[in-house]
Structure formats: C-alpha cells, structure tokens
Design a protein around this motif. Structure first.
Motif, short mmCIF file in Angstrom:
data_model
loop_
_atom_site.label_atom_id
_atom_site.label_comp_id
_atom_site.label_asym_id
_atom_site.label_seq_id
_atom_site.Cartn_x
_atom_site.Cartn_y
_atom_site.Cartn_z
N GLY A 74 0.66 -1.28 0.03
CA GLY A 74 0.03 0.12 -0.02
C GLY A 74 0.89 1.31 0.13
N HIS A 75 2.31 1.15 0.27
CA HIS A 75 3.12 2.42 0.12
C HIS A 75 2.47 3.50 1.17
N GLU A 76 2.17 3.09 2.21
CA GLU A 76 1.55 3.67 3.46
C GLU A 76 2.49 4.56 4.01
N ASP A 77 2.16 5.98 4.12
CA ASP A 77 3.48 7.11 4.40
C ASP A 77 3.72 6.94 6.09
N TYR A 78 3.57 5.70 6.78
CA TYR A 78 3.82 5.77 8.00
C TYR A 78 5.47 6.39 8.40
N ASP A 79 5.54 7.14 9.41
CA ASP A 79 6.84 7.69 9.92
C ASP A 79 7.77 6.82 10.81
N VAL A 80 7.06 5.88 11.60
CA VAL A 80 7.83 5.10 12.57
C VAL A 80 6.91 3.91 12.63
#
Length: 332
Positions: A74-80
């Motif tokens: 999903g290429h989610e843009d979670y940072d951590v």
C-alpha cells in the motif's frame, strides 16, 4: 477503549490530510505497546528541542504481516513502525527502510550506548545483505514465547513440552497466538527435539530457513490439534485467560505479565512457563519505513523513547523487557 482509539486515530488521519505533513508524525505500533501518556509528552518535548510543532497520529496493528502489507503493497507513509526482528530483516532486504538520523543537534543522543550488547549483536546478525541493521532499526522490547497457564486446572509438569497442545486434558481450553513464526518455531523445536539432542541440527539452523519438509511436519501437527484449540488470537488470548475461558495459551512473555497481574485482581492465579525443548527469543524495534514523510520527527521520536525514564515507563506499562540497558534501567 480500543474502538475509541480507532475512531480518534481516524479523525486525526483526516486532520492530517488537511495539515502540513511536516508537522504530523504517523506512528504505527502494536496494540497495548506503549505508555500512551508519552505520546503527548513527546509532542511537547519535540517542540522544545526543535522549535517546531508536531502532532502524533498514533495507530495500532495486531500482527506483523498487517503492518508490512500496508507498507510493502500500500506504500503507506507511516513515519515510525515497530516490527519484529524477522520483519526488520525482510524490510531491509526489500529496501523498505530508511536510515535513522542520529544527529540531534544540541539534543542528547539517547540511542547510542543505550541498547543492551546482546540486542545490538542480534541486530547486526540479521541477514540484510550489505546493510548494517543497527543503522536502520533500534530495538524496543524483547521477550520469549511460552505458555500462560491457569494453576487451578493445569499442572506445570504437563507444560514441559510443546506437545501439551495435543494433550486431551486441555481440549477446547487452549488459545494459540495467531503469529505464523511463533507457532512454527515452537512446534518444530518439539518435532525435531531428538535431532537437536543428537547433534544432527542446531536450534539456530532449524529456525533460520524453514524447508518444505519441516513446514509439512508443522502443518500436519496443526491439523492434529485443530479440535483441541478454542481459538487462534491476535490480542484477546490474555483476556480469555484472565476470565478462565482458557486454561493454557501459547503466548508472549509480556502478555503473560499483563495477564498474571490482571488475573490476580479478580482472584485468578496464572503463571508462565517455557517448555524444556526451548523457545524463540525475539525483539521488536523502531524503524522508519521507505515512504515516511517526516523522517526528522521520526528520528527524534525513536531517540525520545530511548531515554532511560521513558524506557522504564514503557516497560512498566506493557510488561515487556526494555531493549535499553542503561544503568538507570538495570538498577530499577
């Protein structure tokens, strides 16, 4: 409570879409795996250290594979994120992690020198090609896998082997963690115990790369215990044990600590044991995923979690053992 957290997280996600992304930090962590008061305290601390505001959008997952799929597919843009050791290894091999920036300016670096030597070695031993895992991940908590059991109904001698899962005395009173690696590893240790004792294979070799023969053996065993197991669970097994709906649960040591304390408050006596065949020792760690948008705040967040007082608070809140090994933590 968990439903409320999900609703709040969703609301914050909507807010994030309409805010400056560099003022948002998206954290994706295991359920019940942090002292939640530290989230707000981090926001205040970050602004004090950098002069920049940040709002944490905090979400939780129940199994590693859910988290990994959101990033990998999903290429989610979670940072951590906070995956387990084998997922950290996979993320690095698949180029799904970014290096952690250890330059915090005038802010002290709480990461360097805080981790236990054992877990530092575990990170460096991960098979990640030419990548040094210690540059991409910081260990958070570690533990073992074993049995939580109700002392009123279960003799600990019956749990000296993982084959307790097949014991008819416990039919329909067994809960098993829905985690493929943890199920496979413990069962293959039982099935291949004689080979380990005879020196035909080591535990490390057995668990390093599952071959089809061993996978088939574990699958056959799981089919044999299918009628024994009351449920495969991601997060509710410890609750079932405190309510005496289960007598034994294949589970993690931290969940065992939580369950033992909660059960004691309602007069239920639980304990924890690791069978004689041995068990996996695992760790989870903080990672900045490939599609992260706020890598600066992500690095500061990881640094903040490594402060001794924060590591102690997290460990006390969730029942797991901190990966940080500072003198303050060892003396606590």
């Amino acid at each position: 409570m968990k439903r409320l957290r999900s609703i709040l997280a969703a609301a914050l996600m909507v807010a994030a879409c309409s805010s400056d992304r560099d003022q948002i930090l998206k954290v994706y962590n295991w359920s019940d795996y942090i002292d939640e008061e530290l989230i707000g305290e981090f926001e205040q601390w970050y602004e004090e250290q950098t002069g920049e505001p940040v709002k944490v959008v905090y979400q939780t997952f129940d199994i590693n594979e859910t988290m990994l799929s959101k990033i990998e597919k999903g290429h989610e843009d979670y940072d951590v994120v906070c995956p387990s050791d084998y997922i950290i290894e996979r993320m690095l091999r698949s180029d799904l992690a970014l290096p952690i920036n250890m330059d915090f300016g005038k802010t002290p670096n709480y990461i360097e020198g805080s981790l236990s030597p054992y877990l530092t070695k575990c990170l460096k031993d991960l098979k990640t090609g030419d990548k040094d895992a210690s540059k991409y991940a910081v260990a958070y908590m570690w533990g073992t896998t074993g049995f939580i059991y109700n002392t009123k109904y279960v003799d600990p001698e019956d749990l000296r082997t993982w084959d307790a899962l097949r014991n008819p005395k416990f039919a329909d009173k067994i809960f098993v963690k829905d985690a493929a690696r943890d199920i496979y590893s413990q069962i293959i240790l039982y099935l291949k115990h004689d080979d380990i004792v005879a020196g035909k294979v080591t535990m490390e070799e057995l668990l390093a790369v599952p071959n089809q023969e061993n996978v088939d053996l574990v699958e056959k065993y799981l089919m044999q215990i299918k009628g024994q197991v009351a449920g495969y669970e991601a997060d509710f097994g410890k609750d079932q044990m405190t309510q005496e709906r289960g007598w034994i649960s294949l589970n993690w040591s931290g969940d065992a600590c939580w369950a033992i304390e909660e059960a004691a408050e309602v007069g239920v006596d639980l304990d924890y044991i690791v069978p004689d065949e041995g068990a996996t020792v695992w760790f989870d760690g903080w990672v900045i995923p490939k599609y992260a948008k706020n890598t600066k705040a992500a690095s500061y967040f990881i640094n903040f979690m490594c402060k001794s007082e924060n590591a102690i608070r997290n460990a006390e809140e969730i029942g797991y053992v901190s990966a940080c090994g500072t003198s303050e933590i060892l003396e606590h």
